[in-house]
Design a protein around this motif. Structure first.
Motif, PDB file in Angstrom:
ATOM      1  N   ALA A 176       0.556  -1.215   0.088  1.00  0.00           N
ATOM      2  CA  ALA A 176      -0.012   0.240  -0.263  1.00  0.00           C
ATOM      3  C   ALA A 176       0.825   1.570   0.120  1.00  0.00           C
ATOM      4  O   ALA A 176       0.308   1.846  -0.581  1.00  0.00           O
ATOM      5  CB  ALA A 176      -1.094   0.137   0.725  1.00  0.00           C
ATOM      6  N   ALA A 177       1.863   0.661   0.874  1.00  0.00           N
ATOM      7  CA  ALA A 177       3.102   1.997   0.926  1.00  0.00           C
ATOM      8  C   ALA A 177       3.840   2.834  -0.346  1.00  0.00           C
ATOM      9  O   ALA A 177       3.291   3.506  -1.082  1.00  0.00           O
ATOM     10  CB  ALA A 177       4.084   2.058   1.284  1.00  0.00           C
ATOM     11  N   ALA A 178       3.815   1.814  -1.181  1.00  0.00           N
ATOM     12  CA  ALA A 178       4.752   1.783  -2.455  1.00  0.00           C
ATOM     13  C   ALA A 178       3.225   2.082  -3.896  1.00  0.00           C
ATOM     14  O   ALA A 178       4.185   2.679  -4.310  1.00  0.00           O
ATOM     15  CB  ALA A 178       4.814   0.058  -2.868  1.00  0.00           C
ATOM     16  N   MET A 179       1.723   1.921  -2.963  1.00  0.00           N
ATOM     17  CA  MET A 179       1.209   1.887  -4.636  1.00  0.00           C
ATOM     18  C   MET A 179       0.656   3.633  -3.911  1.00  0.00           C
ATOM     19  O   MET A 179       0.076   4.134  -4.370  1.00  0.00           O
ATOM     20  CB  MET A 179      -0.090   0.938  -4.468  1.00  0.00           C
ATOM     21  N   MET A 180       1.396   5.000  -3.163  1.00  0.00           N
ATOM     22  CA  MET A 180       0.757   5.990  -2.726  1.00  0.00           C
ATOM     23  C   MET A 180       1.423   6.667  -3.303  1.00  0.00           C
ATOM     24  O   MET A 180       1.134   7.363  -3.613  1.00  0.00           O
ATOM     25  CB  MET A 180       0.728   5.922  -0.966  1.00  0.00           C
ATOM     26  N   SER A 181       2.637   6.251  -4.205  1.00  0.00           N
ATOM     27  CA  SER A 181       4.152   7.537  -4.858  1.00  0.00           C
ATOM     28  C   SER A 181       3.208   7.114  -6.050  1.00  0.00           C
ATOM     29  O   SER A 181       2.047   6.867  -6.823  1.00  0.00           O
ATOM     30  CB  SER A 181       4.731   6.904  -5.248  1.00  0.00           C
ATOM     31  N   PRO A 182       3.009   9.434  -7.070  1.00  0.00           N
ATOM     32  CA  PRO A 182       2.254   9.267  -8.213  1.00  0.00           C
ATOM     33  C   PRO A 182       2.779   8.291  -8.899  1.00  0.00           C
ATOM     34  O   PRO A 182       2.063   8.531  -9.764  1.00  0.00           O
ATOM     35  CB  PRO A 182       3.091  10.892  -8.377  1.00  0.00           C
ATOM     36  N   ARG A 183       3.739   7.793  -9.044  1.00  0.00           N
ATOM     37  CA  ARG A 183       4.339   7.443 -11.107  1.00  0.00           C
ATOM     38  C   ARG A 183       3.431   6.220  -9.708  1.00  0.00           C
ATOM     39  O   ARG A 183       3.408   5.873 -11.386  1.00  0.00           O
ATOM     40  CB  ARG A 183       5.659   6.870  -9.806  1.00  0.00           C
ATOM     41  N   ALA A 184       3.797   4.996  -9.119  1.00  0.00           N
ATOM     42  CA  ALA A 184       3.042   4.362  -9.041  1.00  0.00           C
ATOM     43  C   ALA A 184       0.795   4.563  -9.241  1.00  0.00           C
ATOM     44  O   ALA A 184       0.036   3.472 -10.392  1.00  0.00           O
ATOM     45  CB  ALA A 184       2.932   3.738  -7.393  1.00  0.00           C
ATOM     46  N   ILE A 185       0.588   5.257  -9.137  1.00  0.00           N
ATOM     47  CA  ILE A 185      -1.079   5.757  -9.405  1.00  0.00           C
ATOM     48  C   ILE A 185      -1.026   5.846 -10.785  1.00  0.00           C
ATOM     49  O   ILE A 185      -1.990   5.302 -11.318  1.00  0.00           O
ATOM     50  CB  ILE A 185      -1.145   6.758  -8.150  1.00  0.00           C
ATOM     51  N   HIS A 186       0.063   6.768 -11.385  1.00  0.00           N
ATOM     52  CA  HIS A 186      -0.333   6.896 -12.893  1.00  0.00           C
ATOM     53  C   HIS A 186       0.459   5.560 -13.272  1.00  0.00           C
ATOM     54  O   HIS A 186      -0.870   5.589 -14.853  1.00  0.00           O
ATOM     55  CB  HIS A 186       1.148   7.904 -13.313  1.00  0.00           C
ATOM     56  N   THR A 187       1.020   4.970 -12.943  1.00  0.00           N
ATOM     57  CA  THR A 187       0.765   3.148 -13.853  1.00  0.00           C
ATOM     58  C   THR A 187      -0.596   2.954 -13.624  1.00  0.00           C
ATOM     59  O   THR A 187      -0.536   1.936 -14.563  1.00  0.00           O
ATOM     60  CB  THR A 187       2.497   2.860 -13.427  1.00  0.00           C
ATOM     61  N   TYR A 188      -0.753   2.656 -12.603  1.00  0.00           N
ATOM     62  CA  TYR A 188      -2.079   1.884 -12.498  1.00  0.00           C
ATOM     63  C   TYR A 188      -3.131   2.660 -13.160  1.00  0.00           C
ATOM     64  O   TYR A 188      -3.810   2.094 -14.022  1.00  0.00           O
ATOM     65  CB  TYR A 188      -2.006   2.371 -10.868  1.00  0.00           C
ATOM     66  N   ALA A 189      -3.265   3.693 -13.109  1.00  0.00           N
ATOM     67  CA  ALA A 189      -4.496   4.497 -14.184  1.00  0.00           C
ATOM     68  C   ALA A 189      -3.603   3.995 -15.120  1.00  0.00           C
ATOM     69  O   ALA A 189      -4.866   4.012 -16.394  1.00  0.00           O
ATOM     70  CB  ALA A 189      -4.061   6.214 -13.353  1.00  0.00           C
ATOM     71  N   ARG A 211      -2.482   1.150 -16.637  1.00  0.00           N
ATOM     72  CA  ARG A 211      -2.529   0.058 -17.152  1.00  0.00           C
ATOM     73  C   ARG A 211      -3.602  -0.425 -16.423  1.00  0.00           C
ATOM     74  O   ARG A 211      -4.932  -1.062 -18.072  1.00  0.00           O
ATOM     75  CB  ARG A 211      -1.370  -0.591 -16.426  1.00  0.00           C
ATOM     76  N   GLN A 212      -4.197  -0.219 -15.672  1.00  0.00           N
ATOM     77  CA  GLN A 212      -5.161  -1.065 -15.596  1.00  0.00           C
ATOM     78  C   GLN A 212      -6.704  -0.108 -15.533  1.00  0.00           C
ATOM     79  O   GLN A 212      -7.396  -0.975 -16.170  1.00  0.00           O
ATOM     80  CB  GLN A 212      -5.436  -1.276 -13.709  1.00  0.00           C
ATOM     81  N   LEU A 213      -6.640   0.826 -15.636  1.00  0.00           N
ATOM     82  CA  LEU A 213      -7.778   1.297 -16.052  1.00  0.00           C
ATOM     83  C   LEU A 213      -8.015   2.080 -17.404  1.00  0.00           C
ATOM     84  O   LEU A 213      -9.087   2.986 -18.076  1.00  0.00           O
ATOM     85  CB  LEU A 213      -8.014   2.600 -14.790  1.00  0.00           C
ATOM     86  N   GLY A 214      -7.311   2.269 -18.051  1.00  0.00           N
ATOM     87  CA  GLY A 214      -6.592   2.511 -19.343  1.00  0.00           C
ATOM     88  C   GLY A 214      -7.445   4.153 -19.722  1.00  0.00           C
ATOM     89  O   GLY A 214      -7.376   4.272 -20.855  1.00  0.00           O
ATOM     90  N   MET A 215      -6.483   5.329 -18.746  1.00  0.00           N
ATOM     91  CA  MET A 215      -6.874   6.199 -18.278  1.00  0.00           C
ATOM     92  C   MET A 215      -5.665   6.859 -18.638  1.00  0.00           C
ATOM     93  O   MET A 215      -4.863   6.543 -18.953  1.00  0.00           O
ATOM     94  CB  MET A 215      -7.330   7.317 -17.267  1.00  0.00           C
ATOM     95  N   THR A 216      -5.177   8.304 -20.087  1.00  0.00           N
ATOM     96  CA  THR A 216      -4.428   8.640 -20.918  1.00  0.00           C
ATOM     97  C   THR A 216      -4.408   9.559 -20.163  1.00  0.00           C
ATOM     98  O   THR A 216      -5.825  10.339 -20.130  1.00  0.00           O
ATOM     99  CB  THR A 216      -4.521   8.517 -22.332  1.00  0.00           C
ATOM    100  N   GLN A 217      -3.610  10.955 -19.963  1.00  0.00           N
ATOM    101  CA  GLN A 217      -3.192  11.904 -20.101  1.00  0.00           C
ATOM    102  C   GLN A 217      -3.580  12.507 -20.907  1.00  0.00           C
ATOM    103  O   GLN A 217      -2.460  12.424 -22.258  1.00  0.00           O
ATOM    104  CB  GLN A 217      -1.608  11.670 -19.382  1.00  0.00           C
TER     105      GLN A 217
END
Length: 121
Positions: free
Chosen positions: A68-81, A83-89
């Motif tokens: 959970a601590a590793a998933m709190m970083s902005p890079r991890a959130i961006h990567t998850y969004a 890859r997993q959610l298909g969101m683009t910037q």
């Protein structure tokens, strides 16, 4: 003399009864102690199993906290969004151009210049 023999028989009878009572009581106490020992061993085994489960759960909890601590970083959130959610910037930086300013019909449209994005009225 007959009284002396009778007296010794009476005393030996009481002594024999006391001895039998002592042995019966001793055997019962040993049986109870044996049962208590067995119960104690079963309880120790149960405690060991529960402690093992507790250690496993604590390890799993530490792993989840670390994840959970590793998933709190902005890079991890961006990567998850991405890859997993298909969101683009989408970059919305730019100037807003208003079309139709001062028209008599009252309709206006806005768009971000150099972005290709048309904003709703």
């Amino acid at each position: 003399m007959a009284q002396g023999v009778r007296y010794s028989r009476r005393n030996s009878g009481k002594f024999g009864q006391a001895l039998v009572t002592f042995f019966i009581t001793s055997i019962m106490c040993l049986g109870l102690l044996s049962m208590l020992r067995n119960d104690s061993q079963r309880m120790d085994d149960a405690i060991s199993v529960v402690q093992g489960q507790l250690e496993t759960c604590e390890k799993e909890c530490r792993d989840l906290e670390r994840e959970a601590a590793a998933m709190m970083s902005p890079r991890a959130i961006h990567t998850y969004a991405a890859r997993q959610l298909g969101m683009t910037q989408v970059h919305l930086a730019g100037a807003v151009r208003l079309d139709g300013v001062g028209r008599s019909g009252g309709t206006m449209s806005a768009s971000l210049t150099n972005s290709g994005i048309r904003l709703p009225n």
